[in-house]
Write a protein that holds these residues in place. Structure first.
Motif, short mmCIF file in Angstrom:
data_model
loop_
_atom_site.label_atom_id
_atom_site.label_comp_id
_atom_site.label_asym_id
_atom_site.label_seq_id
_atom_site.Cartn_x
_atom_site.Cartn_y
_atom_site.Cartn_z
N ILE A 195 -12.61 19.23 11.57
CA ILE A 195 -11.34 19.37 10.88
C ILE A 195 -10.91 17.97 10.44
O ILE A 195 -10.57 17.14 11.28
N PRO A 196 -10.94 17.70 9.14
CA PRO A 196 -10.61 16.35 8.66
C PRO A 196 -9.14 16.01 8.89
O PRO A 196 -8.27 16.88 8.85
N ASP A 197 -8.89 14.74 9.15
CA ASP A 197 -7.53 14.19 9.27
C ASP A 197 -6.72 14.77 10.44
O ASP A 197 -5.52 14.55 10.49
N ALA A 198 -7.35 15.51 11.35
CA ALA A 198 -6.72 16.02 12.58
C ALA A 198 -5.22 16.29 12.42
O ALA A 198 -4.38 15.54 12.90
N PRO A 199 -4.85 17.36 11.74
CA PRO A 199 -3.43 17.64 11.51
C PRO A 199 -2.69 17.94 12.82
O PRO A 199 -3.25 18.50 13.75
N LEU A 200 -1.42 17.58 12.86
CA LEU A 200 -0.56 17.88 14.00
C LEU A 200 0.03 19.27 13.78
O LEU A 200 0.75 19.49 12.81
N VAL A 201 -0.30 20.20 14.67
CA VAL A 201 0.15 21.59 14.54
C VAL A 201 0.51 22.14 15.91
O VAL A 201 0.10 21.61 16.94
N GLN A 202 1.26 23.23 15.90
CA GLN A 202 1.51 23.95 17.14
C GLN A 202 0.88 25.34 17.10
O GLN A 202 0.60 25.92 18.14
N ARG A 203 0.60 25.83 15.89
CA ARG A 203 -0.06 27.13 15.73
C ARG A 203 -1.15 26.99 14.69
O ARG A 203 -0.97 26.32 13.68
N LEU A 204 -2.28 27.67 14.94
CA LEU A 204 -3.38 27.72 13.97
C LEU A 204 -3.68 29.17 13.64
O LEU A 204 -3.61 30.05 14.51
N LYS A 205 -4.04 29.40 12.39
CA LYS A 205 -4.46 30.74 11.96
C LYS A 205 -5.84 30.60 11.34
O LYS A 205 -6.04 29.85 10.39
N ILE A 206 -6.80 31.32 11.92
CA ILE A 206 -8.17 31.35 11.40
C ILE A 206 -8.30 32.66 10.64
O ILE A 206 -8.10 33.74 11.21
N VAL A 207 -8.60 32.57 9.36
CA VAL A 207 -8.64 33.74 8.49
C VAL A 207 -10.08 33.95 8.01
O VAL A 207 -10.68 33.05 7.43
N PHE A 208 -10.60 35.14 8.29
CA PHE A 208 -11.92 35.53 7.80
C PHE A 208 -11.67 36.42 6.58
O PHE A 208 -11.37 37.61 6.72
N GLU A 209 -11.74 35.82 5.39
CA GLU A 209 -11.37 36.53 4.18
C GLU A 209 -12.33 37.67 3.86
O GLU A 209 -11.95 38.65 3.24
N ASN A 210 -13.58 37.52 4.25
CA ASN A 210 -14.55 38.60 4.12
C ASN A 210 -15.61 38.44 5.19
O ASN A 210 -15.65 37.44 5.88
N SER A 211 -16.43 39.46 5.33
CA SER A 211 -17.38 39.52 6.44
C SER A 211 -18.78 39.81 5.94
O SER A 211 -18.97 40.40 4.87
N ALA A 212 -19.77 39.43 6.73
CA ALA A 212 -21.16 39.79 6.43
C ALA A 212 -21.37 41.30 6.60
O ALA A 212 -22.29 41.87 6.02
#
Length: 157
Positions: A121-138
């Protein structure tokens, strides 16, 4: 992005940011069977258990940390045939709870295999919540199966 099954030995890396106080949410669970396929199985370090989403487009995982963090690496292990293809990582700043407060952090493209995959993850953002989104699937039906999910980085006190 690098894919690796056995390259982790001997590497000096940041610590896992996921702890007992990290709150997780997912878009869906296969047949609502949380006892067999629930979100907790992504974090139990057991290679026999997994989170299995239900079918449908755009599956996601939200992680809320007990304090602000600087996220430096995302690690995922899918079941081959059920991986995310086009995916993205988004972050919420401390104190924000609204979807419109999401900040795009990273687009990533997992390989469709069973190996543990690492996404810096570039530039290591300061966050308290992360959302990982899988826009489509195999998977034709849009299901995602994750055996391992981890976020590495630094806790900010």
């Amino acid at each position: 992005m690098s894919s690796f099954c056995s390259q982790l030995k001997g590497r000096n890396m940041a610590a896992s940011l996921i702890c007992n106080n990290t709150v997780s949410r997912v878009s869906s669970v296969l047949n609502r069977d949380v006892k067999q396929f629930g979100k907790k199985f992504m974090f139990d370090a057991n290679e026999e258990t997994c989170w299995n989403s239900d079918q449908g487009g755009c599956q996601w995982v939200i992680l809320e940390f007990p304090q602000p963090v600087k996220a430096t690496e995302l690690r995922l292990q899918f079941q081959g045939g059920f991986s995310g293809k086009t995916s993205k990582l988004e972050g919420f700043r401390q104190g924000s709870a609204e979807e419109e407060d999401l900040k795009h952090i990273l687009d990533f493209y997992p390989e469709d295999n069973n190996c543990l995959q690492s996404f810096p993850i570039p530039d290591a953002p300061l966050v308290q919540r992360l959302k990982i989104v899988f826009e489509n699937s195999a998977d034709f039906f849009g299901r995602i199966i994750v055996y391992t999910l981890d976020i590495l980085g630094e806790k900010i006190l």
